[in-house]
Design a protein around this motif. Structure first.
Motif, PDB file in Angstrom:
ATOM      1  N   ASN B  11       0.838  -1.128  -0.202  1.00  0.00           N
ATOM      2  CA  ASN B  11       0.204  -0.130  -0.045  1.00  0.00           C
ATOM      3  C   ASN B  11       1.003   1.210  -0.038  1.00  0.00           C
ATOM      4  N   GLY B  12       2.051   1.071   0.076  1.00  0.00           N
ATOM      5  CA  GLY B  12       2.954   2.276   0.054  1.00  0.00           C
ATOM      6  C   GLY B  12       3.497   2.919   1.003  1.00  0.00           C
ATOM      7  N   LEU B  13       3.497   2.039   2.205  1.00  0.00           N
ATOM      8  CA  LEU B  13       3.990   2.693   3.337  1.00  0.00           C
ATOM      9  C   LEU B  13       5.472   2.311   3.567  1.00  0.00           C
ATOM     10  N   ARG B  14       6.096   3.215   3.901  1.00  0.00           N
ATOM     11  CA  ARG B  14       7.633   3.093   3.963  1.00  0.00           C
ATOM     12  C   ARG B  14       7.885   2.693   5.303  1.00  0.00           C
ATOM     13  N   VAL B  15       8.754   1.871   5.719  1.00  0.00           N
ATOM     14  CA  VAL B  15       8.955   1.353   7.014  1.00  0.00           C
ATOM     15  C   VAL B  15      10.607   1.087   7.260  1.00  0.00           C
ATOM     16  N   LEU B  16      11.073   1.647   8.638  1.00  0.00           N
ATOM     17  CA  LEU B  16      12.378   1.608   8.755  1.00  0.00           C
ATOM     18  C   LEU B  16      12.405   1.020  10.029  1.00  0.00           C
ATOM     19  N   PHE B  17      13.569   0.088  10.381  1.00  0.00           N
ATOM     20  CA  PHE B  17      13.640  -0.456  11.622  1.00  0.00           C
ATOM     21  C   PHE B  17      14.838  -0.511  12.192  1.00  0.00           C
ATOM     22  N   THR B  22      20.444  -2.076  23.508  1.00  0.00           N
ATOM     23  CA  THR B  22      20.963  -1.429  24.940  1.00  0.00           C
ATOM     24  C   THR B  22      19.678  -1.040  25.787  1.00  0.00           C
ATOM     25  N   THR B  23      18.582  -1.042  25.295  1.00  0.00           N
ATOM     26  CA  THR B  23      17.316  -0.244  25.883  1.00  0.00           C
ATOM     27  C   THR B  23      16.172  -1.267  25.941  1.00  0.00           C
ATOM     28  N   PRO B  24      15.680  -1.161  27.180  1.00  0.00           N
ATOM     29  CA  PRO B  24      14.277  -1.896  27.227  1.00  0.00           C
ATOM     30  C   PRO B  24      13.031  -1.226  26.590  1.00  0.00           C
ATOM     31  N   MET B  25      13.403  -0.023  26.123  1.00  0.00           N
ATOM     32  CA  MET B  25      12.303   0.889  25.678  1.00  0.00           C
ATOM     33  C   MET B  25      12.200   0.539  24.079  1.00  0.00           C
ATOM     34  N   ALA B  26      10.932   0.925  23.459  1.00  0.00           N
ATOM     35  CA  ALA B  26      11.042   1.046  21.911  1.00  0.00           C
ATOM     36  C   ALA B  26      10.433   2.246  21.519  1.00  0.00           C
ATOM     37  N   VAL B  27      10.530   2.623  20.293  1.00  0.00           N
ATOM     38  CA  VAL B  27       9.890   3.885  19.786  1.00  0.00           C
ATOM     39  C   VAL B  27       9.108   3.421  18.367  1.00  0.00           C
ATOM     40  N   VAL B  28       8.001   3.953  18.213  1.00  0.00           N
ATOM     41  CA  VAL B  28       7.205   4.048  17.023  1.00  0.00           C
ATOM     42  C   VAL B  28       7.080   5.246  16.460  1.00  0.00           C
ATOM     43  N   ASN B  29       7.664   5.795  15.577  1.00  0.00           N
ATOM     44  CA  ASN B  29       7.689   7.108  15.013  1.00  0.00           C
ATOM     45  C   ASN B  29       7.102   7.272  13.580  1.00  0.00           C
ATOM     46  N   THR B  30       6.081   7.833  13.687  1.00  0.00           N
ATOM     47  CA  THR B  30       5.368   8.263  12.248  1.00  0.00           C
ATOM     48  C   THR B  30       5.199   9.609  11.831  1.00  0.00           C
ATOM     49  N   LEU B  31       5.766   9.583  10.632  1.00  0.00           N
ATOM     50  CA  LEU B  31       5.966  11.008  10.061  1.00  0.00           C
ATOM     51  C   LEU B  31       4.971  11.111   8.821  1.00  0.00           C
ATOM     52  N   TYR B  32       4.194  11.885   8.887  1.00  0.00           N
ATOM     53  CA  TYR B  32       3.343  12.145   7.683  1.00  0.00           C
ATOM     54  C   TYR B  32       3.969  13.464   6.894  1.00  0.00           C
ATOM     55  N   ASP B  33       3.766  13.200   5.837  1.00  0.00           N
ATOM     56  CA  ASP B  33       4.418  14.261   4.899  1.00  0.00           C
ATOM     57  C   ASP B  33       3.430  15.253   4.382  1.00  0.00           C
ATOM     58  N   ALA B 186       3.306   8.354   4.292  1.00  0.00           N
ATOM     59  CA  ALA B 186       3.791   8.170   5.682  1.00  0.00           C
ATOM     60  C   ALA B 186       4.912   7.666   5.633  1.00  0.00           C
ATOM     61  N   ILE B 187       5.863   7.676   6.530  1.00  0.00           N
ATOM     62  CA  ILE B 187       7.190   7.035   7.149  1.00  0.00           C
ATOM     63  C   ILE B 187       6.946   6.449   8.416  1.00  0.00           C
ATOM     64  N   LEU B 188       7.050   5.098   8.658  1.00  0.00           N
ATOM     65  CA  LEU B 188       7.116   4.652   9.844  1.00  0.00           C
ATOM     66  C   LEU B 188       8.413   4.084  10.191  1.00  0.00           C
ATOM     67  N   CYS B 189       8.941   4.495  11.486  1.00  0.00           N
ATOM     68  CA  CYS B 189      10.150   4.185  11.939  1.00  0.00           C
ATOM     69  C   CYS B 189      10.063   3.404  13.504  1.00  0.00           C
TER      70      CYS B 189
END
Lengths: 419, 415
Positions: B11-17, B22-33, B186-189
């Motif tokens: 569907n066109g969604l670009r995903v970066l991983f 070193t960290t117990p936390m995670a980030v979900v970042n969504t950038l809309y153009d 959108a770009i999902l990281c």
């Protein structure tokens, strides 16, 4: 197509790894804490001085703190800045009621060289008259800008009422205090509170032992000798007051009371009550005042800690017309916590949220060091946070109500508005 | 070196991983153009108002915040003239909750009238708190339309005026969503101590079925080359007079963007900078002075701003400022000056890269600019900058005919 209505399964947080920095004893009362496990090139050091605003005549502590890098007999302020900047150092100085702190952020390869410059500047500060004059004029201008902000006006008045029982704590600087500052007074304060006032050193960075040895050596003469005393019996003046500000579009509110710090047996459980009331985005106050009524861009509550006590604060800025409505809603929310038990789903949400935040606050060497320092200030170690974890897991709705009844009585509050 | 993996859904969604063990936390970042530059000139402030509405519940989930908090996480967002960026930070083991929530609001919003009404008032209070009820709070509302004549950068993200926010309708909300909140826009990281295969499976599970929608093609927006000096004087009841010199500069994808950034550091980053030493310490004309860039994707601004000392006139300051500007245009920086600028840039980059959230945001931004891998080129690009490059760049940017000046005159009788 999957079922989007059902949330993914959650995994509870039942354990957090806390890593303490290494303690180096510099004297009977002064320690250096070193967090060595940093997986990159960054580093930081903090020097804590017994030079908070409660010390000395009105304004003087802030002036000396702001003038620490204004030059020595042999170096101008520009030369000092150039030396620090040429080593890629970012300098920060800060002052609170009870402490002053000098911090440097830099690459670890430059830490020792910057440390030399910083210590020389602090040790030999000469308070050159031209620099003092320029500094006071800048500070005065800044203060005039601040006096236009309702948040500043309310905070200032709040501090006066909150610490009403002790003039050393309640005093706040006035524009007229910038006129009559003598070089002698600055030098005296500096000699007493900096040259013999170092309380604590914190270092974060993957540094060899010789660097730590160097820091110890360089700071030996600055260590404080006396055991400092801070007020543990502060009392706030309850009741309302208002500061009028012509033309303001918003009204700032500060509501709170003297409470306690980490040493108190109710502290950990009260933190949970504080979160429910106003310390996260879904809190009672945010939901009521922002998300249901749209009165404000934000509202929050906090517990601020002092060495021997602490205080509780509710802060917000609201549309001028809804000031009274907002105060009534805050009062309503305090009463509701006293009269009704928190429902299980809300309590569960706050517990999970707080455990996640505790995990986050222990993430990485900088956060971990700050967490440690916050416990160390009250004679605790990292075991305190394991206790926090248990207190979050175990707390009941009955206990929350009990604490609300004990500590959130409207009649005990100092209520300040400005607008 | 920041490592990452990249994949794209049909569907066109670009995903970066980006993996960090070193960290117990995670980030979900969504950038809309989508940013304020995509707004209609008669309906400004909308991208930002919309950002608020994204928290008002989505099609299958009545509340955004509560489920995330229940997972031990928190979130926030910001809107700029260029982009709208949403992020969630939560314990890595509960990462799926964030993907469930983010994907559902990419699929469709609940769009309740109650949510619009409340967020409208919240944004109006934000407008007052940040732009109207602060001394100097309105300068960007004045400076942007002075510096830009055609490009949508001429309005601030909060909007031109409160009226535009008051007039927003539910129809506007729905149209905006349909136009800009598509997977291909959108770009999902995702960052944290996670496994690529699991991440891929989870992303496919939650985002795979979102309809592609139509990819929004932004019309080309070019601000005509400025050829005249512009100046505006406003009177305000502020304690001291303030100045804002805005010079047009190249956008973020231009090869000289980082040279201009270094130039602004030379002029006014810290207490060793040219303007601070000369105009504040030596000549005592100002109480504060700074130089910085806006970092815009299209034609941006290099700003010199500060406050005049009492008794100093705008004219006196102006003469002294242009003298300094002419110096930096005539004689190359000393090499130790350049070294000082570069070590500060390197140090601050090391600190920024420490944070997982920063890494995720920067990767997303570079992917939007064309290639996430450029995040790893920055140090090399900066280290190649020479004093000759900076001299050339200074001559290109620091021209009077490329400059718009806003003067805020302190006047006790003004509003």
């Amino acid at each position: 197509m999957q079922d989007r209505i059902i949330a993914p399964t959650l995994i509870a947080i039942d354990h957090i790894d806390f890593t303490a920095p290494k303690t180096h004893r510099l004297s009977n009362s002064v320690n250096l804490y070193h967090m060595n496990s940093v997986p990159n090139e960054t580093s930081r050091f903090d020097l804590y001085f017994d030079a908070g605003k409660c010390k000395g005549a009105i304004g003087i502590a802030g002036f000396v703190n702001g003038l620490l890098f204004s030059g020595t007999e042999v170096k101008s302020s520009i030369e000092i800045s150039n030396e620090i900047n040429a080593l890629g150092g970012f300098l920060e100085t800060g002052i609170s009621v009870e402490n002053a702190v000098v911090s440097i952020y830099c690459l670890r390869e430059n830490l020792v060289s910057i440390f030399k410059v910083v210590i020389d500047a602090i040790q030999n500060a000469s308070f050159d008259e031209k620099e003092v004059k320029e500094f006071l004029s800048d500070r005065k201008q800044n203060m005039m800008v601040s006096m236009e902000k309702v948040g500043y006006l309310a905070q200032r008045e709040f501090q006066q009422k909150l610490f009403a029982s002790n003039e050393s704590y309640s005093k706040t600087v006035n524009l007229s205090d910038f006129e009559s500052v003598s070089q002698t007074a600055l030098k005296e304060f500096h000699a007493q509170h900096y040259l013999k006032g170092l309380l604590k050193i914190a270092v974060v960075g993957n540094l060899p032992d010789k660097d730590i040895g160097f820091i110890k050596e360089k700071t030996r003469s600055l260590l404080t000798e006396k055991s400092h005393c801070f007020d543990g019996n502060l009392e706030n003046k309850n009741g309302s007051s208002h500061i009028n500000k012509e033309g303001a579009l918003q009204c700032a509110l500060r509501i709170g009371r003297i409470l306690f710090n980490k040493k108190h047996e109710d502290y950990l459980d009260f933190l949970i009550l504080n979160t429910i009331l106003g310390d996260y985005f879904g809190s009672r106050l945010m939901t009521n005042i922002r998300e249901e009524k749209g009165y404000t861009y934000g509202v929050g509550t906090m517990i601020a800690e002092l060495h021997q006590t602490g205080y509780f604060l509710i802060a917000t800025e609201v549309g001028k017309k809804v000031k009274d409505d907002t105060i009534n809603e805050i009062k309503y929310e305090l009463n509701r916590l006293q009269n009704e038990k928190v429902k299980q789903d809300e309590l569960q949400l706050v517990k999970n949220y707080m455990l996640g935040q505790l995990l986050k606050s222990a993430d990485g060497p900088y956060s971990m060091t700050d967490l440690f320092l916050s416990a160390e200030m009250h004679g605790k170690d990292l075991e305190f946070y394991n206790e926090a974890l248990v207190s979050i897991q175990k707390i009941t709705a009955e206990r929350i109500q009990e604490l609300a009844l004990k500590y959130l009585n409207w009649d005990d509050m100092t209520i300040v508005s400005a607008g | 070196m920041i490592k990452y993996e990249r994949f794209q859904l049909p569907n066109g969604l670009r995903v970066l991983f980006h993996k960090d063990e070193t960290t117990p936390m995670a980030v979900v970042n969504t950038l809309y153009d989508v940013g304020a530059r995509d707004e209609n000139e008669n309906k400004t402030g909308f991208a930002h108002l919309f950002e608020h509405l994204m928290f008002g519940g989505s099609i299958n989930i009545p509340e955004y915040d509560a489920p995330l908090q229940l997972a031990g996480g928190e979130n926030n967002a910001f809107t700029s003239n260029d982009i709208t960026n949403y992020y969630d930070v939560l314990p890595a083991k509960n990462i799926e909750t964030a993907l469930w929530l983010e994907s559902d609001r990419m699929l469709a919003l609940a769009s309740t009238p109650q949510s619009l009404e409340v967020q409208r008032s919240v944004v109006i209070e934000e407008f007052k708190q940040r732009y109207l009820n602060q001394p100097y709070g309105d300068v960007w509302l004045e400076l942007r339309p002075l510096a830009y004549q055609t490009h949508p950068y001429k309005w601030a993200t909060i909007g031109k005026s409160i009226d535009h926010i008051e007039e927003a309708t539910m129809q506007d909300v729905k149209a905006f969503f349909k136009k800009h909140y598509t997977p291909s826009n959108a770009i999902l990281c995702i960052a944290g101590n996670l496994d690529l295969n699991n991440v891929r499976a989870l992303v496919e599970k939650w985002y795979g079925s979102i309809p592609a929608g139509n990819k929004y093609q932004r019309p080309i927006q070019i601000e005509a080359h400025q050829t005249e000096y512009r100046e505006k004087l406003i009177e305000r009841n502020v304690p001291s007079s303030a100045f804002y010199y805005a010079f047009k500069m190249m956008g973020r994808n231009h090869p000289d963007y980082f040279v201009a950034d270094s130039l602004s550091d030379a002029l006014g980053r810290d207490k060793s900078s040219r303007l601070y030493v000369s105009l504040k310490k030596n000549k005592q004309l100002v109480s504060e002075i700074n130089a910085y860039i806006t970092g815009s994707i299209d034609t941006g601004l290099l700003i010199i701003s500060g406050k005049l000392n009492e008794q100093v006139s705008f004219q006196e300051f102006d003469t002294a400022l242009w003298e300094e500007i002419n110096k930096i245009k005539t004689v190359e920086l000393e090499s130790k000056e350049l070294d000082r600028i570069m070590i500060k840039i390197r140090t601050s980059r090391e600190f920024q890269e420490q944070g997982l959230l920063n890494r995720a945001m920067n990767l997303s931004m570079y992917e939007l600019l064309g290639d996430a891998n450029r995040i790893n080129d920055e140090n090399r690009i900066y280290s190649k900058i020479t004093t000759t490059d900076i001299l050339k760049c200074a001559n290109e940017i620091l021209q009077k005919t490329n400059c718009s000046v806003l003067k805020v005159k302190a006047d006790k009788n003004a509003r």
